[in-house]
Design an enzyme around this catalytic site. Structure first.
Site, short mmCIF file in Angstrom:
data_model
loop_
_atom_site.label_atom_id
_atom_site.label_comp_id
_atom_site.label_asym_id
_atom_site.label_seq_id
_atom_site.Cartn_x
_atom_site.Cartn_y
_atom_site.Cartn_z
N ASN A 262 0.88 -1.17 0.00
CA ASN A 262 0.00 0.00 0.00
C ASN A 262 0.92 1.22 0.00
O ASN A 262 1.37 1.66 1.05
CB ASN A 262 -0.89 -0.07 1.25
N GLU B 157 -8.20 -3.92 5.25
CA GLU B 157 -8.10 -3.77 3.78
C GLU B 157 -6.99 -4.63 3.20
O GLU B 157 -7.12 -5.17 2.10
CB GLU B 157 -7.87 -2.29 3.45
N ARG C 173 -8.89 16.83 5.44
CA ARG C 173 -9.68 17.16 4.23
C ARG C 173 -11.05 17.68 4.66
O ARG C 173 -11.60 17.22 5.65
CB ARG C 173 -9.84 15.93 3.35
N ARG D 205 -2.62 -2.03 -3.36
CA ARG D 205 -3.75 -1.12 -3.26
C ARG D 205 -3.56 -0.05 -4.33
O ARG D 205 -2.53 0.63 -4.37
CB ARG D 205 -3.76 -0.48 -1.89
N HIS E 248 -12.55 3.86 -0.47
CA HIS E 248 -12.57 2.95 0.69
C HIS E 248 -13.27 1.63 0.35
O HIS E 248 -13.78 0.93 1.24
CB HIS E 248 -13.26 3.58 1.92
#
Ligand code: AMP
Length: 399
Positions: free
Chosen positions: A9, A381, A243, A95, A183
């Site tokens: 990732n 994940e 964010r 990823r 996601h």
């Protein structure tokens, strides 16, 4: 040594990795080790732990020795080869933030796929290039090794058209300006876990709240994503660590035309200086804000909870009702205070929290009287990526 799957990732300043052993007749996956190279470009450090959490690496480097992600990858490859006693993983899963409009599933990488993924760089300029770097590096070194790209967008590609669109001219939609959602690997993992943990609710109307440093919510029915709070980029929807979440497009126009900001400066601000950090002026970390007496910290948390409540209501509307809410990711899994505050605002939806179960961090945190079942399920994940990579590896080996 058993065959292994490496999961990578790769972000802008860190490369996270996990190695899974492929075990047993049914080809299960056992975590072998996990770690990251962090501080790339500032204070490079390689840290890794074994499956029991024991430290197996902690090395710092000078920026001169590891100046960039490419050098960090080289160092990581060197360390992994020594650790795995020279055995290269049977496959590597990556990823990849963006699969664009075409990829509704995860794919084995070949030259054609790599070209298509390169073409998506403008849709995710901060993430996609980093994600593709290790794929290219491994292809150059070991072209025969299976590499699988697992997309954050894939799980959402089946959205109904009204959820996939913005009300902008058709040609822009054809150019790829759509509500992709992100996601997806986390939502996929939660959906599969729910199907095992509570098969009786697998077809219910479910909202999963992935609340971490990046945050979004997803409406799920029948194992499929129906809508999500994130859109064209991972900036939309809920406020996040740094964010802003949903923001009137007019604000961006104003900053560019009247405020003298360059597009680069606006981009930097939107990704790094907004959200909890921008509102509080203190920290992007919920733990710091909960511990602070500063009214700005309270405002930032109140805003987060308020917007989470709005999003929950909105996704319940997309599902035409609500049966299950699942909290996951750093905040969702660990902060009973934030979960409780969001659930309190959602009483009108039929949520009745069991305060004791919530404080204890139980899996089921709704009261027996609650019409909506509320659960906490840790996401994984990387395991999802390993799972998809293994599936594609098994298919290859059968042929
Ligand atoms: P993630 O991106 O999923 O790793 O989530 C990281 C975020 O989770 C951090 O920035 C924190 O805001 C939050 N977090 C982690 N642990 C806790 C905790 N015990 N209480 C509140 N927030 C937490």
């Amino acid at each position: 040594m058993p065959d292994t799957i490496l999961v990578a990732n790769a972000g802008s300043s860190s490369i996270k990795f996990q190695v899974f052993d492929i075990v047993g007749e049914t080809s299960g996956l056992d975590l072998n080790l996990k770690g990251q190279v962090e501080g790339i470009g500032t204070r490079p450090r390689l840290i890794a732990r074994d499956a029991e959490g024991g430290r197996i690496a902690d090395e710092t480097f000078s920026v001169g020795d590891l100046p960039d992600a490419r050098a960090a990858l080289g160092q990581l490859g060197h360390w992994l080869r020594a650790r795995l006693e020279g055995g290269f993983p049977a496959a590597v899963g990556h990823r990849v933030v963006h699969g664009g409009p075409a990829y509704d599933t995860h794919v084995a990488v070949d030259d054609d796929v790599l070209t298509k993924l390169e073409a998506l760089v403008p849709l995710a300029p901060l993430h996609q290039p980093n994600n593709l770097l290790p794929i290219r590096a491994i292809r150059a070194m070991q072209p025969e090794v299976l590499q699988v790209a697992c997309f954050d967008t894939a799980f959402h590609r089946g959205h109904p058209e009204v959820a996939d669109r913005y009300a902008i001219p058709e040609r822009l939609y054809r150019d790829g300006i759509r509500r992709y959602g992100f996601h997806g690997l986390s939502y996929e993992y939660i959906t599969r876990t729910l199907a095992t943990l509570a098969p009786e609710i697998a077809d219910d109307r479910i909202v999963v709240a992935h609340l971490g440093s990046g945050a979004s919510m997803c409406a799920i029915r029948g194992g499929r994503s129906i809508d999500s709070t994130m859109g064209f980029t991972a900036l939309d929807g809920l406020p996040m660590g740094t964010r802003p979440g949903q923001l009137d497009a007019g604000v961006i126009l104003h900053l560019l035309t009247n405020n003298g900001m360059t597009a680069d400066a606006v981009q930097h601000m939107l990704y790094h200086d907004c959200g909890l950090k921008g509102l509080s002026g203190i920290s992007n970390d919920v733990r710091d804000l909960l511990a602070s007496e500063d009214p700005r910290a309270k405002l930032a948390l109140d805003y987060f909870v308020y917007r989470a409540g709005l999003a929950l209501g909105s996704l319940a509307a997309s599902l035409e009702g609500l049966d299950v809410v699942v909290f996951t990711a750093g905040i969702g899994e660990n902060s009973s205070a934030i979960r409780a505050a969001i659930c309190r605002r959602a009483r009108w939806l039929g949520i009745d929290l069991d305060e004791v179960a919530n404080a204890k961090g139980a899996r089921l945190i709704s009261a027996g009287t609650s019409r909506v079942r509320v659960m906490v399920i840790p996401t994984d994940e990387e395991r999802m990526i390993a799972h998809h990579t293994l599936e594609i590896l098994k298919r290859r080996r059968r042929h």
